[in-house]
Motif scaffolding. Sequence first.
Motif, short mmCIF file in Angstrom:
data_model
loop_
_atom_site.label_atom_id
_atom_site.label_comp_id
_atom_site.label_asym_id
_atom_site.label_seq_id
_atom_site.Cartn_x
_atom_site.Cartn_y
_atom_site.Cartn_z
N THR A 41 0.95 -1.12 0.03
CA THR A 41 0.07 0.11 0.10
C THR A 41 0.76 1.21 -0.08
OG1 THR A 41 -0.12 0.03 2.31
CG2 THR A 41 -1.92 -1.20 1.07
N LYS A 42 1.89 1.33 0.55
CA LYS A 42 2.86 2.48 0.77
C LYS A 42 3.92 2.46 -0.45
CE LYS A 42 1.21 3.78 4.78
NZ LYS A 42 -0.11 3.03 4.98
N ALA A 43 4.65 1.52 -0.58
CA ALA A 43 5.88 1.66 -1.43
C ALA A 43 5.65 1.10 -2.79
CB ALA A 43 7.02 0.70 -0.78
N THR A 44 4.64 0.38 -2.86
CA THR A 44 4.53 -0.23 -4.37
C THR A 44 3.38 0.70 -5.04
OG1 THR A 44 4.49 -2.49 -3.64
CG2 THR A 44 3.49 -2.09 -5.62
N THR A 45 2.58 1.44 -4.27
CA THR A 45 1.77 2.43 -4.72
C THR A 45 2.52 3.74 -5.37
OG1 THR A 45 0.02 2.17 -3.28
CG2 THR A 45 -0.23 4.18 -4.33
N LEU A 46 3.62 3.96 -4.79
CA LEU A 46 4.67 5.29 -5.25
C LEU A 46 5.34 4.54 -6.33
CD1 LEU A 46 5.91 6.55 -1.88
CD2 LEU A 46 4.37 7.62 -3.57
N GLY A 47 5.82 3.28 -6.32
CA GLY A 47 6.51 2.80 -7.42
C GLY A 47 5.77 2.67 -8.90
N VAL A 48 4.45 2.17 -8.62
CA VAL A 48 3.84 2.36 -10.01
C VAL A 48 3.33 3.92 -10.38
CG1 VAL A 48 1.29 1.86 -11.00
CG2 VAL A 48 2.46 0.00 -9.41
N GLY A 49 3.01 4.74 -9.32
CA GLY A 49 2.72 6.01 -9.73
C GLY A 49 4.05 6.75 -10.18
N GLY A 50 5.10 6.34 -10.05
CA GLY A 50 6.47 7.08 -10.76
C GLY A 50 6.56 6.35 -12.06
N MET A 51 6.16 5.16 -12.43
CA MET A 51 6.20 4.52 -13.68
C MET A 51 5.12 5.13 -14.51
SD MET A 51 7.20 0.48 -12.99
CE MET A 51 8.01 0.05 -11.25
N VAL A 52 4.00 5.25 -14.07
CA VAL A 52 3.01 5.93 -14.82
C VAL A 52 3.39 7.44 -15.12
CG1 VAL A 52 0.60 6.83 -14.83
CG2 VAL A 52 1.43 4.66 -14.11
N ILE A 53 4.14 8.09 -14.03
CA ILE A 53 4.42 9.47 -14.38
C ILE A 53 5.59 9.71 -15.37
CG2 ILE A 53 5.53 11.68 -13.60
CD1 ILE A 53 3.89 10.92 -10.87
N ASP A 63 4.39 13.04 -28.61
CA ASP A 63 3.31 13.10 -29.05
C ASP A 63 2.82 14.69 -29.10
OD1 ASP A 63 1.70 10.02 -28.41
OD2 ASP A 63 3.06 10.65 -30.06
N GLN A 64 3.39 15.44 -28.49
CA GLN A 64 3.23 17.01 -28.27
C GLN A 64 1.92 17.03 -27.33
OE1 GLN A 64 5.57 18.95 -28.64
NE2 GLN A 64 6.89 17.56 -29.68
N GLY A 65 1.55 16.28 -26.32
CA GLY A 65 0.42 16.42 -25.49
C GLY A 65 0.34 15.52 -24.27
N LEU A 66 -0.29 15.90 -23.36
CA LEU A 66 -0.26 14.91 -22.16
C LEU A 66 -1.49 14.11 -22.35
CD1 LEU A 66 0.48 17.38 -19.24
CD2 LEU A 66 1.95 15.67 -20.31
N SER A 67 -1.55 12.77 -21.86
CA SER A 67 -2.53 11.88 -22.07
C SER A 67 -3.34 11.81 -20.73
CB SER A 67 -1.81 10.56 -22.09
OG SER A 67 -3.01 9.34 -22.09
N ILE A 73 -5.39 7.10 -14.38
CA ILE A 73 -4.96 5.66 -13.91
C ILE A 73 -4.11 6.06 -12.65
CG2 ILE A 73 -2.99 4.02 -14.19
CD1 ILE A 73 -3.87 3.99 -16.97
N THR A 74 -3.15 7.29 -12.44
CA THR A 74 -2.46 7.60 -11.25
C THR A 74 -3.32 8.06 -10.02
OG1 THR A 74 -0.58 8.33 -12.71
CG2 THR A 74 -0.68 9.09 -10.25
N LEU A 75 -4.22 8.89 -10.45
CA LEU A 75 -5.40 9.32 -9.69
C LEU A 75 -6.04 7.89 -8.86
CD1 LEU A 75 -6.73 11.77 -8.39
CD2 LEU A 75 -8.34 11.54 -10.26
N PHE A 76 -6.79 7.30 -9.78
CA PHE A 76 -7.20 6.06 -9.25
C PHE A 76 -6.47 5.17 -8.40
CE2 PHE A 76 -9.02 1.72 -9.75
CZ PHE A 76 -10.17 1.84 -9.58
N LEU A 77 -5.40 5.26 -8.73
CA LEU A 77 -4.39 4.05 -7.96
C LEU A 77 -4.18 4.91 -6.57
CD1 LEU A 77 -2.25 1.84 -7.63
CD2 LEU A 77 -0.67 3.41 -8.58
#
Length: 110
Positions: A41-53, A63-67, A73-77
């Motif tokens: 819940t703590k470390a893995t959430t930050l890990g996946v968040g870092g990868m998605v960022i 692509d010259q634009g944010l997705s 996905i990050t917000l939901f996580l």
Amino acid sequence: MNEWIEGIVALFLLLGSLFALVGALGLYRLPDFFMRLHGPTKATTLGVGGMVIASMIYFGARDQGLSLHELLITLFLFITAPVSAHMLAKAALQQKLRLHEKTRGRPWEQ
């Protein structure tokens, strides 16, 4: 793509991977359910968040634009992981799971 963007993406990927590794090691090494609950819940959430960022930065620069999908996905996580951990902890308290002697606090022995 610029080299500094690639460096930032690499930095977020490395930080995310490091947090995910620490979370996985915590899940493996800690002795009881309540201690193991903190790893994912703590470390893995930050890990996946870092990868998605990192993915957001990479594809945004390419692509010259944010997705919006990756941001959602990050917000939901970040919203669902603490809520699910809280629900798991409440269920474990209801079932009165065995605790390791190093676990602090005995909520059902009051």
